[in-house]
Design a protein around this motif. Structure first.
Motif, PDB file in Angstrom:
ATOM      1  N   PHE A 147      -4.383   0.559 -12.618  1.00  0.00           N
ATOM      2  CA  PHE A 147      -3.906   0.015 -12.012  1.00  0.00           C
ATOM      3  C   PHE A 147      -4.504  -1.355 -11.921  1.00  0.00           C
ATOM      4  O   PHE A 147      -5.907  -1.229 -11.611  1.00  0.00           O
ATOM      5  CB  PHE A 147      -4.098   1.288 -10.300  1.00  0.00           C
ATOM      6  CG  PHE A 147      -3.748   1.876 -11.440  1.00  0.00           C
ATOM      7  CD1 PHE A 147      -2.387   2.298 -10.361  1.00  0.00           C
ATOM      8  CD2 PHE A 147      -4.288   3.120 -11.252  1.00  0.00           C
ATOM      9  CE1 PHE A 147      -1.862   3.521 -10.522  1.00  0.00           C
ATOM     10  CE2 PHE A 147      -3.838   4.446 -11.012  1.00  0.00           C
ATOM     11  CZ  PHE A 147      -2.422   4.482 -10.552  1.00  0.00           C
ATOM     12  N   LEU A 148      -3.433  -2.507 -11.564  1.00  0.00           N
ATOM     13  CA  LEU A 148      -4.190  -3.509 -11.707  1.00  0.00           C
ATOM     14  C   LEU A 148      -3.376  -4.232 -10.705  1.00  0.00           C
ATOM     15  O   LEU A 148      -2.868  -4.175 -10.674  1.00  0.00           O
ATOM     16  CB  LEU A 148      -4.430  -4.578 -13.300  1.00  0.00           C
ATOM     17  CG  LEU A 148      -5.360  -5.700 -13.343  1.00  0.00           C
ATOM     18  CD1 LEU A 148      -6.167  -5.642 -14.488  1.00  0.00           C
ATOM     19  CD2 LEU A 148      -4.360  -6.927 -13.164  1.00  0.00           C
ATOM     20  N   GLY A 149      -3.929  -5.600  -9.796  1.00  0.00           N
ATOM     21  CA  GLY A 149      -3.341  -6.064  -9.257  1.00  0.00           C
ATOM     22  C   GLY A 149      -4.176  -7.110  -8.345  1.00  0.00           C
ATOM     23  O   GLY A 149      -5.022  -6.981  -8.249  1.00  0.00           O
ATOM     24  N   GLY A 150      -3.354  -7.326  -6.937  1.00  0.00           N
ATOM     25  CA  GLY A 150      -4.065  -7.330  -5.623  1.00  0.00           C
ATOM     26  C   GLY A 150      -3.991  -6.977  -4.355  1.00  0.00           C
ATOM     27  O   GLY A 150      -4.551  -7.563  -3.723  1.00  0.00           O
ATOM     28  N   ILE A 151      -4.225  -5.835  -4.825  1.00  0.00           N
ATOM     29  CA  ILE A 151      -4.482  -4.815  -3.505  1.00  0.00           C
ATOM     30  C   ILE A 151      -5.487  -4.532  -3.172  1.00  0.00           C
ATOM     31  O   ILE A 151      -6.712  -3.547  -4.408  1.00  0.00           O
ATOM     32  CB  ILE A 151      -3.642  -3.851  -3.594  1.00  0.00           C
ATOM     33  CG1 ILE A 151      -1.786  -4.169  -3.507  1.00  0.00           C
ATOM     34  CG2 ILE A 151      -3.338  -2.705  -2.383  1.00  0.00           C
ATOM     35  CD1 ILE A 151      -0.734  -3.065  -3.628  1.00  0.00           C
ATOM     36  N   ASN A 152      -6.468  -4.738  -1.942  1.00  0.00           N
ATOM     37  CA  ASN A 152      -7.431  -4.053  -1.886  1.00  0.00           C
ATOM     38  C   ASN A 152      -7.533  -2.467  -1.211  1.00  0.00           C
ATOM     39  O   ASN A 152      -6.534  -2.254  -1.257  1.00  0.00           O
ATOM     40  CB  ASN A 152      -8.152  -4.906  -1.136  1.00  0.00           C
ATOM     41  CG  ASN A 152      -8.589  -5.928  -1.016  1.00  0.00           C
ATOM     42  OD1 ASN A 152      -9.563  -6.220  -2.532  1.00  0.00           O
ATOM     43  ND2 ASN A 152      -8.442  -7.180  -0.656  1.00  0.00           N
ATOM     44  N   PHE A 153      -8.669  -2.158  -1.451  1.00  0.00           N
ATOM     45  CA  PHE A 153      -8.870  -0.210  -0.472  1.00  0.00           C
ATOM     46  C   PHE A 153      -8.940  -0.684   1.149  1.00  0.00           C
ATOM     47  O   PHE A 153     -10.634  -0.604   1.484  1.00  0.00           O
ATOM     48  CB  PHE A 153      -9.768   0.122  -0.922  1.00  0.00           C
ATOM     49  CG  PHE A 153      -8.886   0.620  -2.091  1.00  0.00           C
ATOM     50  CD1 PHE A 153      -8.548   2.203  -2.765  1.00  0.00           C
ATOM     51  CD2 PHE A 153      -9.289   0.064  -3.583  1.00  0.00           C
ATOM     52  CE1 PHE A 153      -7.588   2.313  -3.488  1.00  0.00           C
ATOM     53  CE2 PHE A 153      -9.362   0.545  -4.451  1.00  0.00           C
ATOM     54  CZ  PHE A 153      -8.208   2.032  -5.052  1.00  0.00           C
ATOM     55  N   GLY A 204       0.873  -0.875   0.162  1.00  0.00           N
ATOM     56  CA  GLY A 204       0.120  -0.106   0.078  1.00  0.00           C
ATOM     57  C   GLY A 204       0.698   0.933   0.281  1.00  0.00           C
ATOM     58  O   GLY A 204       0.422   2.085  -0.962  1.00  0.00           O
ATOM     59  N   GLU A 205       1.774   0.820   0.373  1.00  0.00           N
ATOM     60  CA  GLU A 205       2.401   2.828   0.585  1.00  0.00           C
ATOM     61  C   GLU A 205       3.104   3.282  -0.590  1.00  0.00           C
ATOM     62  O   GLU A 205       4.293   3.646  -1.249  1.00  0.00           O
ATOM     63  CB  GLU A 205       4.031   1.824   1.199  1.00  0.00           C
ATOM     64  CG  GLU A 205       3.633   2.071   2.847  1.00  0.00           C
ATOM     65  CD  GLU A 205       3.081   0.121   3.777  1.00  0.00           C
ATOM     66  OE1 GLU A 205       3.236   0.461   4.661  1.00  0.00           O
ATOM     67  OE2 GLU A 205       3.245   0.195   2.369  1.00  0.00           O
ATOM     68  N   ALA A 206       3.256   1.974  -1.384  1.00  0.00           N
ATOM     69  CA  ALA A 206       3.466   2.636  -3.010  1.00  0.00           C
ATOM     70  C   ALA A 206       1.807   2.648  -3.612  1.00  0.00           C
ATOM     71  O   ALA A 206       1.672   3.691  -5.248  1.00  0.00           O
ATOM     72  CB  ALA A 206       4.655   1.860  -3.781  1.00  0.00           C
ATOM     73  N   TYR A 207       1.086   1.999  -3.314  1.00  0.00           N
ATOM     74  CA  TYR A 207       0.453   1.841  -4.796  1.00  0.00           C
ATOM     75  C   TYR A 207      -1.184   2.723  -3.854  1.00  0.00           C
ATOM     76  O   TYR A 207      -1.231   3.215  -5.256  1.00  0.00           O
ATOM     77  CB  TYR A 207      -0.258   0.752  -4.092  1.00  0.00           C
ATOM     78  CG  TYR A 207      -1.946  -0.004  -5.049  1.00  0.00           C
ATOM     79  CD1 TYR A 207      -2.075   0.430  -5.995  1.00  0.00           C
ATOM     80  CD2 TYR A 207      -3.345   0.473  -3.858  1.00  0.00           C
ATOM     81  CE1 TYR A 207      -3.225   0.100  -7.280  1.00  0.00           C
ATOM     82  CE2 TYR A 207      -4.919  -0.096  -4.655  1.00  0.00           C
ATOM     83  CZ  TYR A 207      -4.663  -0.202  -6.123  1.00  0.00           C
ATOM     84  OH  TYR A 207      -5.454  -0.181  -7.780  1.00  0.00           O
ATOM     85  N   PHE A 208      -1.355   3.252  -3.153  1.00  0.00           N
ATOM     86  CA  PHE A 208      -2.367   4.373  -2.630  1.00  0.00           C
ATOM     87  C   PHE A 208      -1.806   5.678  -3.278  1.00  0.00           C
ATOM     88  O   PHE A 208      -3.225   6.138  -3.555  1.00  0.00           O
ATOM     89  CB  PHE A 208      -2.626   4.313  -0.520  1.00  0.00           C
ATOM     90  CG  PHE A 208      -3.346   2.672  -0.641  1.00  0.00           C
ATOM     91  CD1 PHE A 208      -4.145   1.980  -0.903  1.00  0.00           C
ATOM     92  CD2 PHE A 208      -2.643   1.971   0.407  1.00  0.00           C
ATOM     93  CE1 PHE A 208      -4.778   0.908  -0.603  1.00  0.00           C
ATOM     94  CE2 PHE A 208      -2.953   0.552   1.129  1.00  0.00           C
ATOM     95  CZ  PHE A 208      -4.120   0.266   0.304  1.00  0.00           C
TER      96      PHE A 208
END
Length: 430
Positions: free
Chosen positions: A151-157, A43-47
């Motif tokens: 954006f696409l992957g496995g990370i939820n909000f 999340g540190e990079a994604y959000f």
């Protein structure tokens, strides 16, 4: 922005009538070149990247996700979407009825009142305090902004994708894509949301099964693959099997829920037997104990064939990534378990890019070398009669599960449009 009410939602009471099943997309998207692909770890990079893209949106935000929690991440998502809708951006979000089933009425109503178009995938009430809609989930995590960045992957909000969440913080991956491949991801997301999308010409509609064996002289190639309950039930699994057959030097698979069918297990074993270095990075500290127990049922079969297995023990592994040789990678939402491979709606991107492959390999190499416990054949669960019997039964259950899953009695999941209980008319019928 805090939601005006923390009353828990009962989606079936505050939704419009069912809009029908998500649109079938009878196309296999082709490889697209000249893309820029950025790996986003945790999340540190994604959000920050996804929220900044949403804040810069001018015309449209499309979002699909399995989980949103009302924590600091979910509340920031709510605020960013409200601000975008209020400045005239068309915002369409699709929340899974199981993963997002605990969102309060106030949270959803605040979005709806701002003009956000909300739809819930397969909502269902609790029975005796338990949810019953466990299967055939909307498990994808896709964001497309202005049709130009995806954006696409496995990370939820949810805040459990951030390290400061504590020991239960998840280790996960996503990608940011810019370039021609975004048009395919955008087309797919539009159709899945029930929105009209520009029709494909006949030669684009034709099934475009491209060989994963083909060597690419150009980096930055991206292809969208997905799994649905229509004509694309096995597409993601077939891609894995094909690249495993073509692997020549190395295979690294990092996957949270590893319980694949017999044919995929056999391709993993066969790659190792012919001298390919095959490394699996699996959960050692699982968020669900059954995931670890199920994965370990496969260890003896794989380890004795030379497959390296590393258990990540620092925190729960939630990633769904893989790489083959020095060119091919995949990042997405699909686990290698019966739910993802046989029931859930999933999406991955395939990537041919040497620099991206090298970066992902270095991250996974560090993970396995410094944060994992290597399993050895003597540590694999084996030797006891009861375990050998259970292992035999489970192994052959895996072999036949995809076929059996199609026999299970199941309703057809539906999309329902959320409408403010007070009767807000901000939602346009789709």
């Amino acid at each position: 922005m805090n939601p005006p009410s923390m009353e828990k939602t009962t989606v079936e009471q505050i939704s419009a009538p069912p809009m029908g099943e998500p649109a079938a997309v009878d196309v296999e998207y082709a490889w697209q070149g000249n893309n820029r692909v950025v790996l986003l770890e945790n999340g540190e990079a994604y959000f920050p990247r996804v929220f900044e893209a949403m804040r810069q949106a001018r015309t449209e935000i499309l979002l699909e996700t399995f989980i949103v929690f009302e924590d600091k991440v979910g509340n920031e998502l709510q605020q960013v979407l409200i601000e975008a809708a209020r400045r005239g951006v068309r915002v369409t979000v699709s929340f899974d009825g199981f993963g997002c089933g605990e969102l309060s009425t106030g949270y959803l109503a605040a979005l709806n009142e701002a003009g956000v178009h909300i739809q819930i995938f397969d909502p269902a009430p609790k029975h005796l305090g338990f949810r019953t809609n466990w299967f055939r989930r909307l498990h994808r995590k896709i964001v497309v902004v202005d049709g130009t960045i995806a954006f696409l992957g496995g990370i939820n909000f949810s805040a459990d994708h951030l390290a400061d969440f504590g020991p239960e913080a998840k280790q996960d991956y996503s990608v940011e894509v810019q370039g021609p491949a975004v048009a395919d991801i955008h087309h797919f997301a539009l159709l899945q949301s029930g929105r009209p999308a520009r029709a494909k010409y006949w030669w684009q509609r034709r099934r475009q099964r491209r060989s994963e064996l083909a060597f690419s002289d150009h980096d930055g190639q991206v292809r969208l693959v997905y799994r649905d309950n229509g004509d694309h039930r096995t597409d993601i699994e077939e891609v894995y099997r094909q690249v495993l057959r073509s692997a020549q030097r190395r295979v690294v698979i990092a996957n949270a829920y590893f319980f694949p069918g017999y044919r995929l297990l056999r391709e993993i074993r066969n790659a190792a037997r012919r001298g390919v270095e095959v490394r699996l990075i699996l959960q050692g500290q699982p968020d669900m104990l059954v995931a670890k127990l199920a994965a370990r049922m496969t260890y003896d079969y794989l380890l004795k064939s030379g497959v390296q297995i590393h258990e990540y023990c620092e925190r729960p592994l939630h990633g769904k990534v893989a790489l083959v040789d020095e060119d091919w990678c995949t990042v997405g939402s699909s686990n290698l378990d019966p739910l993802s491979l046989s029931m859930n709606l999933e999406a991955n991107v395939l990537i041919r890019d040497r620099a991206f492959n090298r970066e992902l390999f270095e991250r996974l190499e560090d993970l396995s070398a410094n944060h994992c416990k290597a399993m050895s054949p003597d540590k694999a669960p084996r030797g006891r009669v009861w375990h050998m019997t259970v292992g035999f039964l489970v192994f052959h259950f895996l072999r036949h599960f995809p076929a059996w899953a199609g026999w299970l009695p199941a309703h057809k999941p539906r999309l329902k449009a959320f409408i403010h209980p007070a009767g807000s008319d901000h939602h346009e019928p789709l």
